[in-house]
Design a protein around this motif. Structure first.
Motif, PDB file in Angstrom:
ATOM      1  N   ALA A  14     -10.874   7.379 -10.508  1.00 52.80           N
ATOM      2  CA  ALA A  14     -10.015   6.272 -10.948  1.00 52.80           C
ATOM      3  C   ALA A  14      -9.990   5.163  -9.897  1.00 52.80           C
ATOM      4  CB  ALA A  14      -8.605   6.786 -11.219  1.00 52.80           C
ATOM      5  N   ALA A  15      -9.946   5.534  -8.638  1.00 54.04           N
ATOM      6  CA  ALA A  15      -9.937   4.536  -7.566  1.00 54.04           C
ATOM      7  C   ALA A  15     -11.228   3.721  -7.568  1.00 54.04           C
ATOM      8  CB  ALA A  15      -9.734   5.215  -6.217  1.00 54.04           C
ATOM      9  N   ALA A  16     -12.349   4.391  -7.706  1.00 56.16           N
ATOM     10  CA  ALA A  16     -13.639   3.680  -7.742  1.00 56.16           C
ATOM     11  C   ALA A  16     -13.699   2.735  -8.937  1.00 56.16           C
ATOM     12  CB  ALA A  16     -14.788   4.686  -7.776  1.00 56.16           C
ATOM     13  N   ALA A  17     -13.194   3.183 -10.080  1.00 60.22           N
ATOM     14  CA  ALA A  17     -13.180   2.332 -11.274  1.00 60.22           C
ATOM     15  C   ALA A  17     -12.275   1.124 -11.061  1.00 60.22           C
ATOM     16  CB  ALA A  17     -12.723   3.149 -12.482  1.00 60.22           C
ATOM     17  N   ALA A  18     -11.131   1.327 -10.431  1.00 56.02           N
ATOM     18  CA  ALA A  18     -10.202   0.226 -10.175  1.00 56.02           C
ATOM     19  C   ALA A  18     -10.827  -0.815  -9.255  1.00 56.02           C
ATOM     20  CB  ALA A  18      -8.906   0.774  -9.568  1.00 56.02           C
ATOM     21  N   VAL A  19     -11.491  -0.357  -8.212  1.00 49.66           N
ATOM     22  CA  VAL A  19     -12.146  -1.279  -7.276  1.00 49.66           C
ATOM     23  C   VAL A  19     -13.260  -2.045  -7.978  1.00 49.66           C
ATOM     24  CG1 VAL A  19     -13.586  -1.367  -5.192  1.00 49.66           C
ATOM     25  CG2 VAL A  19     -11.484  -0.031  -5.201  1.00 49.66           C
ATOM     26  N   GLU A  20     -13.944  -1.385  -8.900  1.00 51.40           N
ATOM     27  CA  GLU A  20     -15.006  -2.047  -9.672  1.00 51.40           C
ATOM     28  C   GLU A  20     -14.470  -3.272 -10.419  1.00 51.40           C
ATOM     29  OE1 GLU A  20     -18.759  -2.814 -11.004  1.00 51.40           O
ATOM     30  OE2 GLU A  20     -18.212  -1.235  -9.585  1.00 51.40           O
ATOM     31  N   ARG A  21     -13.210  -3.212 -10.836  1.00 54.17           N
ATOM     32  CA  ARG A  21     -12.580  -4.328 -11.560  1.00 54.17           C
ATOM     33  C   ARG A  21     -11.610  -5.107 -10.668  1.00 54.17           C
ATOM     34  NH1 ARG A  21     -16.433  -4.335 -14.109  1.00 54.17           N
ATOM     35  NH2 ARG A  21     -16.695  -3.446 -16.163  1.00 54.17           N
ATOM     36  N   LEU A  22     -11.884  -5.057  -9.359  1.00 53.39           N
ATOM     37  CA  LEU A  22     -11.179  -5.848  -8.346  1.00 53.39           C
ATOM     38  C   LEU A  22      -9.735  -5.416  -8.106  1.00 53.39           C
ATOM     39  CD1 LEU A  22     -12.584  -9.406  -9.136  1.00 53.39           C
ATOM     40  CD2 LEU A  22     -13.490  -7.670  -7.587  1.00 53.39           C
ATOM     41  N   GLY A  23      -9.404  -4.174  -8.431  1.00 51.22           N
ATOM     42  CA  GLY A  23      -8.123  -3.635  -8.008  1.00 51.22           C
ATOM     43  C   GLY A  23      -8.120  -3.573  -6.492  1.00 51.22           C
ATOM     44  N   ARG A  24      -6.950  -3.725  -5.889  1.00 48.59           N
ATOM     45  CA  ARG A  24      -6.892  -3.728  -4.427  1.00 48.59           C
ATOM     46  C   ARG A  24      -5.632  -3.028  -3.934  1.00 48.59           C
ATOM     47  NH1 ARG A  24      -4.035  -7.984  -5.620  1.00 48.59           N
ATOM     48  NH2 ARG A  24      -3.384  -9.724  -4.444  1.00 48.59           N
ATOM     49  N   ASP A  25      -5.574  -2.875  -2.620  1.00 47.97           N
ATOM     50  CA  ASP A  25      -4.433  -2.213  -1.975  1.00 47.97           C
ATOM     51  C   ASP A  25      -4.164  -0.836  -2.574  1.00 47.97           C
ATOM     52  OD1 ASP A  25      -4.091  -4.522  -0.408  1.00 47.97           O
ATOM     53  OD2 ASP A  25      -2.769  -5.424  -1.905  1.00 47.97           O
ATOM     54  N   ILE A 115      -3.895  10.575   0.268  1.00 48.69           N
ATOM     55  CA  ILE A 115      -5.202  11.137  -0.070  1.00 48.69           C
ATOM     56  C   ILE A 115      -6.274  10.100   0.242  1.00 48.69           C
ATOM     57  CG2 ILE A 115      -6.669  11.957  -1.963  1.00 48.69           C
ATOM     58  CD1 ILE A 115      -4.052  12.961  -3.284  1.00 48.69           C
ATOM     59  N   GLU A 116      -7.288  10.512   0.974  1.00 48.10           N
ATOM     60  CA  GLU A 116      -8.418   9.626   1.284  1.00 48.10           C
ATOM     61  C   GLU A 116      -9.192   9.366   0.000  1.00 48.10           C
ATOM     62  OE1 GLU A 116     -10.796   7.101   2.877  1.00 48.10           O
ATOM     63  OE2 GLU A 116      -9.246   8.030   4.113  1.00 48.10           O
ATOM     64  N   LEU A 117      -9.386   8.085  -0.326  1.00 48.50           N
ATOM     65  CA  LEU A 117     -10.031   7.720  -1.586  1.00 48.50           C
ATOM     66  C   LEU A 117     -11.535   7.526  -1.470  1.00 48.50           C
ATOM     67  CD1 LEU A 117      -7.300   5.299  -2.927  1.00 48.50           C
ATOM     68  CD2 LEU A 117      -7.767   7.652  -3.657  1.00 48.50           C
ATOM     69  N   GLY A 118     -12.013   7.157  -0.307  1.00 46.22           N
ATOM     70  CA  GLY A 118     -13.436   6.963  -0.134  1.00 46.22           C
ATOM     71  C   GLY A 118     -13.995   5.775  -0.898  1.00 46.22           C
ATOM     72  N   VAL A 119     -13.193   4.733  -1.093  1.00 42.15           N
ATOM     73  CA  VAL A 119     -13.677   3.526  -1.769  1.00 42.15           C
ATOM     74  C   VAL A 119     -13.616   2.359  -0.804  1.00 42.15           C
ATOM     75  CG1 VAL A 119     -13.031   4.243  -4.100  1.00 42.15           C
ATOM     76  CG2 VAL A 119     -11.390   2.968  -2.722  1.00 42.15           C
ATOM     77  N   ASP A 120     -14.497   1.394  -1.034  1.00 37.81           N
ATOM     78  CA  ASP A 120     -14.558   0.200  -0.219  1.00 37.81           C
ATOM     79  C   ASP A 120     -14.034  -0.955  -1.039  1.00 37.81           C
ATOM     80  OD1 ASP A 120     -15.111  -1.790   1.585  1.00 37.81           O
ATOM     81  OD2 ASP A 120     -17.288  -1.709   1.300  1.00 37.81           O
ATOM     82  N   GLU A 121     -12.869  -1.461  -0.659  1.00 35.79           N
ATOM     83  CA  GLU A 121     -12.264  -2.554  -1.402  1.00 35.79           C
ATOM     84  C   GLU A 121     -12.873  -3.909  -1.061  1.00 35.79           C
ATOM     85  OE1 GLU A 121      -7.973  -2.650  -1.701  1.00 35.79           O
ATOM     86  OE2 GLU A 121      -7.925  -0.559  -1.109  1.00 35.79           O
ATOM     87  N   ALA A 122     -13.557  -4.014   0.050  1.00 38.46           N
ATOM     88  CA  ALA A 122     -14.131  -5.302   0.470  1.00 38.46           C
ATOM     89  C   ALA A 122     -15.309  -5.643  -0.427  1.00 38.46           C
ATOM     90  CB  ALA A 122     -14.585  -5.216   1.919  1.00 38.46           C
TER      91      ALA A 122
END
Length: 123
Positions: A14-25, A115-122
């Motif tokens: 879910a975190a990776a999907a959110a970042v894909e659509r510019l979710g942040r923080d 929980i460590e998400l392992g996603v890169d928001e940048a």
């Protein structure tokens, strides 16, 4: 008790999907010691109402495609200011920037393990 492996796996997808659509923080809390109804809260910020909807759509799509998971409940106002996706093991809060600041879920759950998400928001 700690979050199950499945809950953590769903959270990371879910975190990776959110970042894909510019979710942040993004931040995920292991709330399994505090609540009997779920293991993880994932909180995501979106800059505007359209983005809240886009993040929600992508999270649902990726969880369905990768894990055959569907939300047992979806809540949120029609204006896409705050959407809650309940997958039983994981509850995902997608909040407009203003709602995130106002409700400050971090004040409530900040004592829970992160929980460590392992996603890169940048991007």
């Amino acid at each position: 008790m700690t979050a199950t492996d499945r809950a953590i796996e769903l959270t990371r997808t879910a975190a990776a999907a959110a970042v894909e659509r510019l979710g942040r923080d993004l931040i995920a809390y292991d709330v399994s010691d505090q609540l009997a109804i779920t293991d993880v809260f994932l909180v995501v910020t979106a800059a505007n109402e359209r983005q809240v909807g886009a993040v929600m759509d992508e999270v649902e799509k990726q969880l369905r495609e990768q894990h055959d998971a569907k939300p047992v409940r979806r809540e949120g106002d029609r204006q896409n200011r705050w959407v809650l996706l309940d997958y039983a093991d994981v509850v995902i809060h997608i909040q407009h920037t203003e709602e995130r600041a106002f409700y400050a879920l971090e004040r409530i759950w900040g004592d829970c393990p992160v929980i460590e998400l392992g996603v890169d928001e940048a991007r």
